[in-house]
Design a protein around this motif. Structure first.
Motif, PDB file in Angstrom:
ATOM      1  N   GLU A 185       0.837  -1.207   0.000  1.00 10.32           N
ATOM      2  CA  GLU A 185       0.000   0.000   0.000  1.00 10.32           C
ATOM      3  C   GLU A 185       0.875   1.262   0.000  1.00 10.32           C
ATOM      4  O   GLU A 185       0.593   2.222  -0.705  1.00 10.32           O
ATOM      5  CB  GLU A 185      -0.949   0.019   1.202  1.00 10.32           C
ATOM      6  N   GLY A 195      -3.813   3.080  -6.820  1.00 13.51           N
ATOM      7  CA  GLY A 195      -4.843   3.153  -5.789  1.00 13.51           C
ATOM      8  C   GLY A 195      -6.161   3.521  -6.420  1.00 13.51           C
ATOM      9  O   GLY A 195      -6.212   4.124  -7.484  1.00 13.51           O
ATOM     10  N   GLY A 223      -6.230   2.284   1.266  1.00 14.13           N
ATOM     11  CA  GLY A 223      -4.960   1.570   1.330  1.00 14.13           C
ATOM     12  C   GLY A 223      -4.144   1.877   2.560  1.00 14.13           C
ATOM     13  O   GLY A 223      -4.043   1.063   3.486  1.00 14.13           O
ATOM     14  N   ASN A 279       1.348   3.874  -3.259  1.00 19.52           N
ATOM     15  CA  ASN A 279       1.059   5.306  -3.099  1.00 19.52           C
ATOM     16  C   ASN A 279       2.243   6.164  -3.525  1.00 19.52           C
ATOM     17  O   ASN A 279       2.068   7.193  -4.184  1.00 19.52           O
ATOM     18  CB  ASN A 279       0.741   5.627  -1.641  1.00 19.52           C
ATOM     19  N   LYS A 292      -8.336   9.514  -5.607  1.00 18.76           N
ATOM     20  CA  LYS A 292      -8.440   8.756  -6.848  1.00 18.76           C
ATOM     21  C   LYS A 292      -9.800   8.135  -7.122  1.00 18.76           C
ATOM     22  O   LYS A 292     -10.091   7.757  -8.247  1.00 18.76           O
ATOM     23  CB  LYS A 292      -7.382   7.641  -6.829  1.00 18.76           C
TER      24      LYS A 292
HETATM   25 MG   LIG Z   1      -3.200   3.699  -2.108  1.00 16.06          MG
END
Ligand SMILES: [Mg+2]
Ligand SMILES: Nc1ncnc2c1ncn2[C@@H]1O[C@H](COP(=O)(O)OP(=O)(O)O)[C@@H](O)[C@H]1O
Length: 545
Positions: A72, A139, A144, A76, A130
């Protein structure tokens, strides 16, 4: 007894039963009433939900949780760098604290995060940039990194630590945060300016319960495959043992910039259409269609309305439920151009091979990028690549399948993934490989399947497997067949070469004997014999060249 009396008696017993269900003071009771239930009915916060159901997000066991948390954070970092046009440089550090506890630190050279947003991003589930847009990114949901932090907090009680800086002229900020799971809100433990020798970027540190392993489904494997799908990324990984592994970038080009698009009318569901109609600023139907969707011009909007039997000038505020049904039918009857594909960027045939070469040594590589296609109104692109041969790949084992979605490797739920199923459905016997019925082909082979889309249809929130839409399956199989054809050409070429080599070796062994034979038979001198041997050897060499 008269009928009336019986009826009264029945009512009395029912009343008696009912009153006995109402809890009397101090009396033991087991049944609920609507009122007692009402007292307990309340909102469930999304963080409470996912704290209980953390397996849905990929935090089901310590081993997987460690990987998911890193994934995660790295995803990112890569998203943020690319959106800001920065070549990503990511530092991943995993420290073993003993007793199944680990500290993970992920740092990037991205754009950083403005101070005000840090608490919401890391201390609140379903918060992100997003979800509400149609654009390719790693993502999507906005759960996340906050979920990773929440998992850490639940298993160790420690807050998440974030350091971020947006520009060298601005101070860096350091936060210690927790999630208030009841309210799904951040709880700031501390917040201060700090010295940081990084000009811009973000560092996340999470302490969590985990288990560290090597091999399949490990952090090593995830980073290795990330390097394949992202040749423009540099990753430095400090392992728990203290070793450092560096994945150098093999390309200095950022992925092509992608653009956000509006939804395509084809495949929009009724509820979505309803919501769009409610939120639109357009006044009439034709204006609404042009404004809210991609590929709808004035002419197309009028055609849709005509096919739906609705007036293009109908007021949006007057559109009824039945009208929406008609509208959807009108859309399905109208020929509309495919959605623009500027919103998705493939890895690219050359880049994919370069990425694969850097981590899977092999004798032969091939790749294919398919033209864009559409499922449920969402554009997508499928790519496939293969690496064949080489001493590191097992000769008679089933092929290895590497699945990727929007440049992220998928390491779990292989069997349930459309990519894997499509590999099995492809007939590899057509391409000179053996393949047991209903299984993977056998041989020293690695197969990569990548799906790039504005919305990858994952089978669950943990984003591990791609759902089997027929349109997606068709594209994957076509991409694999194309790689298969290239492999077949290589294999038959190689077979011809080994055949020739064998004949060549055979003849080379016999040439000196021919010389000796000729000397004995025709009375050649030693010089003449040598001449014959040299001429024949030379002839063979020249032919081979
Ligand atoms: Mg993410
Ligand atoms: N390293 C980072 N650098 C810059 N922005 C970030 C970083 N990590 C997270 N963000 C921002 O925080 C948001 C939430 O992240 P996340 O919870 O992982 O959800 P998602 O990635 O699905 O949007 C992202 O959409 C992004 O805007």
């Amino acid at each position: 007894m008269a009928r009336k009396e019986i009826a009264i008696k029945e009512i009395q017993t029912i009343e008696k039963e009912e009153t006995s269900r109402i809890p009397a003071k101090g009396k033991h009771h087991t049944h609920e009433t609507a009122e007692t239930m009402a007292a307990r009915q309340r909102d469930i916060s999304v963080s409470e939900f996912f704290a209980k159901n953390r397996h849905l997000l990929g935090f089901d066991n310590p081993r997987k949780s460690l990987l998911t948390a890193i994934k995660e954070a790295v995803d990112n970092s890569l998203d943020a760098c690319e959106e800001a046009g920065i070549l990503p440089e990511v530092l991943v550090e995993v420290e073993d604290l003993g007793r199944d506890r680990f500290l993970i630190i992920v740092q990037d050279n991205g754009p950083g995060i403005v101070k005000k947003q840090i608490p919401n991003i890391f201390g609140k589930l379903l918060y992100g940039s997003k979800f509400h847009r149609l654009k390719m990114s790693r993502g999507q949901q906005g759960i996340g990194i906050s979920a990773a932090g929440m998992y850490g907090m639940l298993t160790t009680g420690k807050p998440v630590e974030i350091t971020s800086r947006t520009h060298k002229t601005k101070p860096a900020h350091h936060f210690r945060l927790q999630i208030d799971t009841k309210k799904n809100k951040p709880e700031i433990i501390s917040d201060r300016e700090t010295e940081w020798d990084v000009e811009h970027g973000t560092q996340v540190a999470i302490e969590l319960e985990g288990k560290h392993t090597h091999g399949k489904q490990s952090i090593d494997e995830y980073l290795r495959q990330t390097a394949i799908a992202n040749p423009h990324v540099m990753i430095i990984y400090k392992e728990p043992g203290g070793e450092t592994i560096t994945y150098e970038r093999t390309s200095h080009e950022l992925p092509a910039h992608t653009q956000e698009i509006k939804p395509h009318p084809l495949g929009v569901e009724l509820g979505v259409m309803q919501a769009l109609l409610r939120d639109t600023r357009a006044r009439n139907l034709a204006g609404f269609l042009q404004h809210e969707f991609s590929r709808v011009s004035q002419r197309v909007a009028e055609e849709i309305c005509a096919n739906a039997g609705l007036s293009p000038n109908a007021l949006v505020s007057r559109v009824s439920h039945a009208d929406i049904e008609k509208l959807l039918e009108g859309i399905s009857k109208t020929k509309i151009m495919n959605p623009p594909t500027s919103c998705v960027a493939p890895i690219g045939e050359e880049q994919l091979i370069r990425g694969l070469q850097s981590v899977v040594p092999a004798d032969f590589y091939a790749s294919t990028t398919r033209p864009p296609a559409v499922y449920r109104g969402n554009p997508f692109i499928i790519e496939a690549a293969i690496a064949y041969g080489g001493s590191e790949q097992e000769g008679d084992a089933p092929a290895r399948v590497l699945r990727m979605a929007n440049r992220v490797p998928l390491l779990y739920q292989q069997g349930g993934c459309c990519a894997y199923q499509s590999v099995v459905q492809t007939n590899w016997r057509n391409y000179s490989l053996s393949q047991p019925r209903g299984s993977l082909p056998l041989g020293p082979l690695t197969i990569v399947v990548h799906m790039a889309s504005v919305w990858v249809p994952f089978t669950s929130e943990s984003k591990e497997a791609i759902a089997s839409y027929p349109e997606i399956e068709e594209q994957i199989i076509k991409a694999l067949q194309d790689c298969g054809r290239k492999l077949k050409i290589y294999l038959s070429h190689r077979r011809r070469e080994t055949d020739e080599q064998r004949k060549h070796d055979y003849i080379t062994t016999y040439i000196p004997h021919i010389g000796i034979g000729l000397r004995e038979l025709l009375g050649f001198s030693e010089k003449e014999e040598q001449n014959v041997v040299q001429t024949l050897t030379g002839l063979l060499e020249r032919h081979r060249e």
